[in-house]
Write a protein that holds these residues in place. Structure first.
Motif, short mmCIF file in Angstrom:
data_model
loop_
_atom_site.label_atom_id
_atom_site.label_comp_id
_atom_site.label_asym_id
_atom_site.label_seq_id
_atom_site.Cartn_x
_atom_site.Cartn_y
_atom_site.Cartn_z
N GLU A 148 0.41 -65.02 11.88
CA GLU A 148 0.59 -64.15 10.73
C GLU A 148 0.10 -64.85 9.47
OE1 GLU A 148 4.53 -62.82 10.01
OE2 GLU A 148 4.68 -61.98 12.03
N PHE A 149 -0.61 -64.14 8.66
CA PHE A 149 -0.99 -64.71 7.36
C PHE A 149 -1.38 -63.59 6.43
CE2 PHE A 149 -4.77 -64.30 9.86
CZ PHE A 149 -5.77 -63.94 8.99
N LYS A 150 -1.38 -63.95 5.15
CA LYS A 150 -1.69 -62.97 4.12
C LYS A 150 -3.11 -63.22 3.64
CE LYS A 150 0.84 -63.10 0.44
NZ LYS A 150 2.12 -63.53 -0.16
N VAL A 151 -3.84 -62.16 3.36
CA VAL A 151 -5.15 -62.33 2.73
C VAL A 151 -4.93 -62.24 1.22
CG1 VAL A 151 -7.43 -61.35 2.44
CG2 VAL A 151 -6.37 -61.36 4.69
N ILE A 152 -5.22 -63.33 0.56
CA ILE A 152 -4.97 -63.39 -0.89
C ILE A 152 -6.11 -62.71 -1.63
CG2 ILE A 152 -4.48 -64.92 -2.83
CD1 ILE A 152 -2.52 -65.38 -0.64
N THR A 153 -5.79 -61.80 -2.52
CA THR A 153 -6.84 -61.21 -3.35
C THR A 153 -6.45 -61.34 -4.81
OG1 THR A 153 -5.80 -59.06 -3.19
CG2 THR A 153 -7.60 -59.49 -1.67
N GLY A 154 -7.48 -61.28 -5.65
CA GLY A 154 -7.24 -61.33 -7.09
C GLY A 154 -7.70 -60.04 -7.72
N THR A 155 -7.72 -60.00 -9.04
CA THR A 155 -8.16 -58.78 -9.71
C THR A 155 -9.26 -59.04 -10.72
OG1 THR A 155 -6.31 -59.14 -11.20
CG2 THR A 155 -6.04 -57.45 -9.51
N ALA A 211 -11.48 -62.56 -5.00
CA ALA A 211 -11.03 -62.68 -6.39
C ALA A 211 -11.38 -61.43 -7.18
CB ALA A 211 -11.64 -63.90 -7.04
N ALA A 212 -12.44 -60.73 -6.73
CA ALA A 212 -12.82 -59.49 -7.42
C ALA A 212 -12.07 -58.29 -6.86
CB ALA A 212 -14.33 -59.28 -7.30
N GLY A 213 -11.10 -58.54 -5.99
CA GLY A 213 -10.28 -57.46 -5.47
C GLY A 213 -10.84 -56.82 -4.21
N VAL A 214 -11.90 -57.39 -3.65
CA VAL A 214 -12.46 -56.84 -2.42
C VAL A 214 -11.76 -57.53 -1.25
CG1 VAL A 214 -14.54 -56.54 -1.06
CG2 VAL A 214 -14.65 -56.42 -3.55
N ASP A 215 -11.01 -56.76 -0.52
CA ASP A 215 -10.11 -57.35 0.47
C ASP A 215 -10.83 -57.54 1.81
OD1 ASP A 215 -7.93 -58.19 1.82
OD2 ASP A 215 -6.85 -56.28 1.78
N ILE A 216 -11.59 -58.61 1.89
CA ILE A 216 -12.26 -58.89 3.16
C ILE A 216 -11.94 -60.31 3.60
CG2 ILE A 216 -14.17 -57.26 3.05
CD1 ILE A 216 -15.87 -59.48 1.83
N ASP A 217 -11.72 -60.48 4.89
CA ASP A 217 -11.45 -61.81 5.43
C ASP A 217 -11.73 -61.72 6.92
OD1 ASP A 217 -10.40 -64.17 6.46
OD2 ASP A 217 -8.94 -64.31 4.83
#
Lengths: 648, 308, 558
Positions: free
Chosen positions: C408-415, C388-394
């Motif tokens: 296939e899947f998307k990693v959801i991030t916020g800002t 949610a803080a925009g750090v793209d980790i999964d």
């Protein structure tokens, strides 16, 4: 004995007491009892004078001392208006004097020689100030007598630099007020006029000035306007009106010993109300109405009152020192009185009978509130004094849970708090009710008054918040470490009977006038009947409110109703019903400690600070100023002189 | 004692009885409807009656420093709200005119809040004090709305008498009743706050401060507080109806009572719907919201003074 | 940065302090370093190589190497590498330089090995007791090998009070928990509050510490541990179950059959689905929006029934053994799961659309509990909080496990980094999970569920596994051992890191926002649907079915 003679006797008695107490000051308790005896005697004389005036009408003005060349005369005149204020002074002085005897044990380090003589002269000066007719010299003498003795009393605890500072500010402001008022009087001087009372060249005498005023108004309206503006400033400073009050009042009242604070807040600032009423309503003859911009003065005073009540009360919201909070709230309550007076002036400007009735209602409210504020604010200051006496602090952050330790003071403080907050069944509500009725129905030129009234009602909720904090934090909440330490040191924190009795008397009066407002209303009615001068004659003619035991007070011809006796019956019955309901299920009672989510044990750190009250709201009022007192020197337990074990 | 006084006493008594009987039922309706909105079955309609009865017999735990004050606060709360019940019209005109006017009514409503606050202060728990603070702050900012609504009526009819003001007086302006209509809007969107339901149940916020002032109360005391809350819903509804929806009187007392209660029920349904579709506001957000409404209502008051 | 490059740079920088580097070739790197250089190496890895801190582990290695072992785990998310920096400590008492000043995220983990193993983190900024109970005497360390699993020390004092810090000047203390309407697990926050503003807090947790690691190291066997691991958490039990199995499989170099991997993936995603729905409901309850609370629980319910049909339980699926899974998907189950997913997707879409425009909800969540990417890095925040803080980790993408490399899947991030962004991230992740499950159902190959395991797994091997739980990365570390059980098993649940971010999130916020800020890292909730009722008089045991129970609840027969 005529009222005027009685008043001179009362003043002389106080003066005699001042000499005596100064002489025996080394024996503190004896001096205290002598002072109390003198105050009691002078109060009795005053009550006699008041009763006479109210029952049989005013006598004639009495001249005691004349210096004809200078227009200098001690001319006293006690009419209804003076009687109300004299009565109030006498009523509050009595408990304050009794309270002083035990309370001054608190100040072992300071001699009572600087206390009782000043205390007595202070009272005498107030008696003089509200009964003299001389607008210049004797006004000056009494005013200075009141100011200087007040100054001495405020700086009584002279080891604390903040007290000296407060006293100096008080002195300076009072001199400005004195100067303003006297310059105003000088501008109205009846020079070159000879009249009935002017044979002795008393050109600054109230009656002479009044007689001369229509002419002056017609020929020099600006000059009169300036004079009235100066009166407004002078008496406004005394009353603590915004923006003057904030300068001296919140510092001076807390600095003085509590009984003196009670007198300062309860009655001394009321001399400002007296001055305003006397000069704005009684000085101007109704014939001069056409030239007298009454509506304008009324509007100014009403708006000033509204600002004062709002600002003073919201500033009080930020305080965490008991007496400082009370002092700020005194400013606010002064605003209510001003609003009532302003409404009266405004409404009186029109000749409509309905509005004249409302105007009288406004004045009833203002006078009633003056009396009420004198009673509950003195009570609250005495409560604060008892707290100070028991715990050695005024800082509410350090107080808590006192109800368990001093139940008597707690109950009287609750009565005082509910009274000032304007809760029905208590006296504060009755007088505010009068003011609201008068202002809300205002019409004609005074159409802004309903808005002022709504601000006043809003402010009365803030007052409630203020006193929920004052009462709740000090007496309820949780026991603070300071209170626990003090309670461990002595068998009981409750003050002795000599300090309880004054609180009881004042609390009883608050409840009494709340349940039977007709008593006060009828006193005011009689007083107005006995003050037939200036617009007093107009006001005396109208009967805005009727009353009876069961039907209570009814204004606007029955369109406004306040029947506390009936109300108290209903509430009382319902309380009995509620109590019966709780007994219904046979529930067992158990005592325990508050729930703290089950892990941490309760400590003093869990106490909700007085500072933290109403944070979300206070944020919006920061621009109004009125910063709380700086934190006191640390470790109050160790540093305050140890309070003596109670005699009780 | 005159006949008029007897009628006043009987009328007041009738009101108290009506409120005591109807309040839990309204609460029941509220709960049932809430459950329906939330896709739940919900409790039976008379569950609140059972709750009250059960609470009356439960252990009464007193945790404050001054239990007498805790008891007094409960009694006062109940007495104050029931006194208000005596003053508010249910069907016919306001019965007990003899004991006060609208100004007294306003301050009696305040007294009810005072009782809750004293209860919170006397309980002494930190959470109670936070709740009490919030209660006081909303009281300060909400009270003017009700005051203005009633005062507008009082100005229009030149009277503070309950039976004259609490009879749709807000529309009795000399000109077009702008002020009344504005206040109708203002009171409608602030009604939720008067009855202290979500999103304005800030003082009691269960998930934050665990019922705030009432946290330390149990057994019969809690029963009375709950009863008072339920009664508040009915009484404020009745007050709103009397001020703003005065129409539809038949002159037949029992029928009028039913009609009035039906209108109140509509208010309760509205309250339920709003409560079920909103999240709780924060205190500062609520204060800003109320402040805006106070501003609007002062404008309405200004219009009322000039006869609109 | 590839693993060999990392080793190179470490060697360049620290020379002989790098004693040994093992590169098993499966995205894992074990570097043994000199204990004196550990602190500077960690700083280098964390700051200069920009690795993400995972956890720190202490171990009593005295029976085998006569020393204590400390490992700091870092993750290189971009290169899919989990790196362990290990060092042996020979002193008595064992001491190691604290890295908490350089890596603030290591604060708790270091305090934990101080409590449980007696390894002193020298120079720790806040060396206060973390895990052991208040009354536990000093100097007794339950995780040491010479301490029995059921050891109760002498002088254990149940009434002893925890020594709390002094609140800052002018603040009062508001206790929050362990029993509070919005807390589902016992933990105590001591909030320092000024009026309604929170100025700080002290945390006292680990109230339900059950010593599961100790049990695993001393009592249970390899294949019993998954069932215990599952009971670590009432809501993401399957995560721990899978993570443990994978860690052992890593250590023993076992690869489970593909069908098992797909089944694991499905169950993990099913768990994420119900967990996210539950969280949204709970968050709404916290801000007083009970309708959405109830609705999201209603939407969630079919998933729970589905889980029960698949595994026999609404929760605690008892899915994994080492080298495979315990049960299979039938064709009927697959079809029914498809149906349920369709329904959940539709209903959830409606909810998300309604919530996305809800001003009222935004008022309570926008700008509340804000975390910056810096905070995420420093405190090691993970999962939806970090995203949610925009750090793209999964971990599913960065350190693929099970069958995630085949879907296939998307990693959801916020800002925003606030509660609102966390809400949106979780709401969207629900759709991704549904997508993943659908792909798995489609692609799942036929085949065995379980590998035939050798009689004894190799001894002294290390394995680590990161599994993306609904709340973030769950990390398990295993050193294989004798007697058919691991020598050391360390679990780091995601909340372990996320909770350490709470003080920063709630500072200078209103008290009213504290609960939702705390709730926004995702609390845990345990739910049971079926009761066993024992009639005391007859001693008869009745088991009610779901339908019967529901009927009874509605009619109030019980």
């Amino acid at each position: 004995m005529s009222p005027e003679h009685a008043m001179v006797a009362a003043m002389l008695l106080c003066g005699l007491g001042a000499l005596l107490t100064g002489w025996v000051a080394s024996r503190r308790t004896l001096a205290g009892w002598i002072a109390f005896g003198c105050v009691a005697g002078s109060s009795l004389l005053t009550f006699h004078a008041v009763a006479r005036v109210l029952l049989y009408g005013p006598g004639k003005a009495f001249t005691f001392l004349t210096v004809p060349q200078m227009g200098f005369a001690l001319r006293l005149y006690v009419d209804g208006l003076s009687a109300i204020f004299l009565g109030l002074i006498a009523t509050v002085a009595l408990p304050a004097a009794l309270y002083s005897i035990a309370y001054l044990d608190h100040y072992r380090a300071y001699s009572v020689r600087r206390y009782y003589p000043n205390f007595l002269l202070f009272i005498a000066a107030m008696y003089g100030l509200v009964s003299t007719t001389d607008m210049m010299y004797f006004f000056f003498i009494f005013w200075q007598m009141m100011t200087l003795t007040g100054y001495a009393l405020i700086r009584y605890e002279h080891d604390k630099p903040e007290n000296l500072h407060a006293a100096n500010k008080y002195l300076a402001m009072m001199q400005i007020a004195c100067a303003a008022t006297m310059i105003g009087a000088g501008m109205l001087a009846a020079k070159g006029v000879t009249g009935a009372v002017n044979s002795a060249h008393l050109i600054y005498d109230f009656d002479t000035v009044s007689e001369h005023l229509p002419l002056l108004l017609r020929e020099h309206p600006i000059q009169v306007a300036v004079a009235f503006a100066l009166f407004l400033v002078g008496f406004g400073i005394k009353l603590g009106t915004w923006p003057f009050g904030q300068i001296w009042l919140p510092d001076a009242h807390p600095a003085a010993p509590s009984p003196v604070s009670a007198l300062l807040s309860g009655v001394m600032i009321k001399t400002g109300v007296y001055g305003l009423m006397r000069y704005f309503l009684w000085l101007v003859p109704p014939e001069a109405k056409a030239d007298y911009p009454m509506a304008m003065w009324g509007a100014i005073i009403a708006v000033l009152g509204t600002i004062t009540l709002f600002v003073g009360t919201t500033q009080a919201l930020r305080q965490h020192q008991t007496k400082r909070l009370l002092a700020f709230s005194s400013i606010g309550q002064g605003g209510y009185i001003l609003l009532g007076l302003g409404a009266c002036l405004c409404l009186l400007a029109s000749s409509d009978a309905r509005l004249t009735n409302l105007a009288a209602f406004g004045l009833y409210g203002a006078l009633f509130h003056t009396i009420n504020h004198g009673l509950f604010k003195s009570l609250l200051f005495l409560n604060a004094g008892s707290i100070l006496h028991a715990t050695g602090t005024q800082d509410m952050n350090k107080l808590g849970g006192l109800m368990k330790h001093m139940p008597f003071t707690a109950i009287t403080a609750l009565i005082g708090s509910l009274s000032i907050a304007g809760v029905p069944l208590f006296n504060g509500f009755a007088s505010k009710w009068c003011i609201y009725v008068a202002t809300l129905q205002a019409d004609g030129a005074a159409r802004f008054l309903p808005i002022c009234a709504v601000v006043a009602i809003f402010t009365s909720a803030i007052t409630l918040a203020l006193f929920m904090k004052f009462f709740g934090v000090s007496f309820l909440s949780r026991t603070s470490s300071l209170v626990a330490a003090q309670a461990a040191r002595q068998p009981s924190l409750e003050v002795g009977w000599m300090m309880r009795l004054p609180q009881l008397v004042l609390a009883t009066l608050c409840v009494g006038l709340g349940l039977f407002p007709m008593v006060a209303l009828s006193i005011i009615h009689h007083a107005l009947q006995a003050s037939q001068q200036g617009f007093g004659t107009v006001l005396a003619k109208s009967t805005p409110v009727t009353w009876g035991l069961w039907r209570g007070a009814q204004g606007l011809g029955g369109n406004a109703v306040l029947a506390p006796v009936a109300l108290v019956m209903v509430v009382g019955l319902l309380i009995v019903l509620a109590r019966a309901l709780t007994k219904l299920g046979g529930a067992q009672r158990r005592q325990t400690v508050p729930w703290l989510c089950g892990y941490a044990r309760e400590t003093y750190q869990n106490r909700y600070h007085a500072d933290h009250f109403y944070g979300a709201l206070k944020r919006y009022f920061h621009w109004l100023g009125g910063a709380p007192a700086k934190p006191q020197r640390p470790a109050p337990v160790a540093q305050t002189p140890s309070p003596p074990v109670n005699p009780a | 004692m005159s006949g008029k006084a007897i009628i006043e006493i009987l009328g007041g008594l009738a009101n108290v009885v009506i409120v005591l009987i109807v309040a839990p039922f309204f609460e029941g309706v509220l709960r049932k409807l809430t459950a329906r909105i939330q896709s739940r079955q919900g409790p039976p309609l008379w569950q609140p009656y059972y709750d009250l009865l059960k609470l009356l017999g439960k252990e009464d735990i007193e945790s404050g420093e001054s239990p007498p004050m805790q008891r007094f606060a409960v009694y006062l709360s109940f007495a104050a709200i029931m006194t208000v019940a005596c003053l508010v019209p249910f069907g016919s005109h306001a019965p007990a005119n003899g004991i006060g006017d609208v100004l007294v009514l306003i301050y009696l409503l305040t007294l009810c809040g005072i009782a809750t606050m004293l209860a919170g202060l006397a309980a002494g728990s930190t959470y109670s004090l936070i709740g009490m603070n919030r209660e006081m702050m909303s009281l300060i900012t909400l009270e003017p709305l009700l005051v203005v609504a009633m005062v507008i009526g009082a100005i229009h009819v030149h009277s503070f008498r309950l039976d004259q003001v609490l009879a749709g007086s807000v529309y009795a302006a000399a000109g077009f009743p702008w002020s009344g209509l504005i206040m109708l809007g203002v009171m409608l969107i602030s009604f939720q706050a008067f009855v202290q339901r979500v999103p304005f149940d800030i003082a009691e916020a269960e998930t934050e401060i665990m019922e705030g002032p009432l946290m330390e109360y149990s057994g019969p005391k809690l029963a009375l507080f709950k009863y008072v809350q339920m009664a508040k819903l009915v009484i404020y509804s009745a007050l709103f109806v009397a001020l703003f929806i005065p129409w539809g009187h038949t002159g037949l007392y029992p029928l009028d009572v039913l009609i009035h209660l039906a209108k109140c029920l509509v208010m309760v349904l509205g309250v339920t719907w709003v409560a079920a579709t909103h999240a709780r506001y924060r205190m500062d957000q609520a204060i800003r919201y109320y402040a805006l409404l106070v501003g609007i209502s002062v404008i309405a008051l200004g219009m009322a003074v000039y006869g609109y | 940065m590839p693993a060999h490059k990392i080793i190179e740079r470490l060697k360049d920088q620290f020379g002989v302090a790098i004693q040994r580097a093992d590169l098993p070739g499966n995205g894992r790197l074990f570097v043994f370093v000199d204990s004196a250089a550990l602190k500077s190496i960690c700083r280098f890895v964390f700051r200069d190589l920009d690795a993400r801190y995972v956890t720190s582990i202490g171990s009593d290695d005295r029976p085998y190497s006569d020393s204590f072992l400390v490992a700091h785990h870092f993750a290189f998310d971009r290169t899919g590498l989990l790196c362990s920096l290990l060092t042996h400590l020979t002193g008595n008492p064992p001491k190691v330089d604290s890295i908490s000043k350089e890596v603030p995220a290591a604060n708790w983990a270091e305090r934990e090995f101080r409590d449980l193993l007696g390894i002193e983190p020298v120079g720790h900024p806040y060396p206060k007791r973390l895990v052991l109970p208040d009354g536990w005497p000093e100097g007794k360390h339950p995780l040491r090998k010479d301490v029995a699993w059921n050891f109760v020390p002498e002088g254990y004092d149940e009434d002893r009070e925890f020594a709390f810090d002094e609140p800052p000047e002018g603040c009062m203390v508001i206790p929050f928990g362990p029993f509070h309407p919005t807390l589902d697990e016992p933990a105590h926050f001591r909030l320092y509050v000024e009026g309604e503003m929170v100025r700080g807090c002290e945390y006292r947790g680990f109230m339900a510490h059950r010593g599961i690691e100790k049990l695993g190291e001393s009592v249970l066997t390899y294949n019993e541990i998954p069932m215990a691991a599952e009971r670590i958490c009432g809501i993401c039990g399957c995560v721990h179950n899978v993570a443990y199995a994978q860690a052992v499989e890593q250590a023993a170099a076992i690869k489970p059959p593909p069908r098992a991997e797909f089944i694991r993936t499905i169950m993990l995603e099913l768990e994420r689905l119900h967990s996210h729905l539950l969280w949204v409901g709970l968050a709404c309850h916290i801000v007083g929006f009970d309708t959405l609370f109830m609705q999201s629980f209603r939407i969630r319910e079919p998933l729970m029934w589905m889980a029960e049909k698949i595994s026999g339980n609404r929760k605690t699926y008892a899915l994994c053994l080492i080298g495979g899974v315990r049960w299979d998907f039938t064709a009927e189950l697959k079809a029914e799961l498809q149906q349920v997913l369709l329904k959940v997707e539709q209903e959830w879409r409606a909810v998300v659309e309604a919530v996305a425009g809800d001003r009222n909800l935004q008022k309570r969540t926008l700008g509340i509990g804000v975390t910056s990417p810096e905070l995420v890095k420093n405190v090691g925040l993970i999962g939806p909080v970090a995203r949610a803080a925009g750090v793209d980790i999964d971990c599913r993408r960065d350190h693929p496990y099970a069958a995630y490399d085949r879907v296939e899947f998307k990693v959801i991030t916020g800002t925003g980094g606030d509660v609102w962004s966390r809400l949106l991230v979780r709401a969207q992740e629900v759709f991704e999970s549904i997508r993943i499950i659908r792909q798995c159902l489609e692609k799942m190959p036929e085949g065995p569920l379980q590998l035939q395991l050798p009689d004894e797994l190799p001894i002294g091997r290390m394995g680590m596994s990161s599994v993306e739980a609904p709340r973030g990365e769950a990390h398990h570390f295993v050193i294989t051992g004798e007697n058919n059980r691991p020598r050391r098993w360390r679990v780091r649940a995601p909340t372990y890191q996320n909770l350490q971010g709470i003080p920063a999130m709630i500072k200078d916020q209103q008290l009213a926002d504290m609960t939702i800020s705390l709730g926004s890292i995702d609390p845990c909730f345990s739910c049971t649907d079926r009761m066993e009722i024992v009639d005391i008089r007859s001693g008869k045991t009745t088991v009610y079915t779901q339908e019967e129970l529901r009927e009874m609840a509605r009619r109030k027969v019980l």
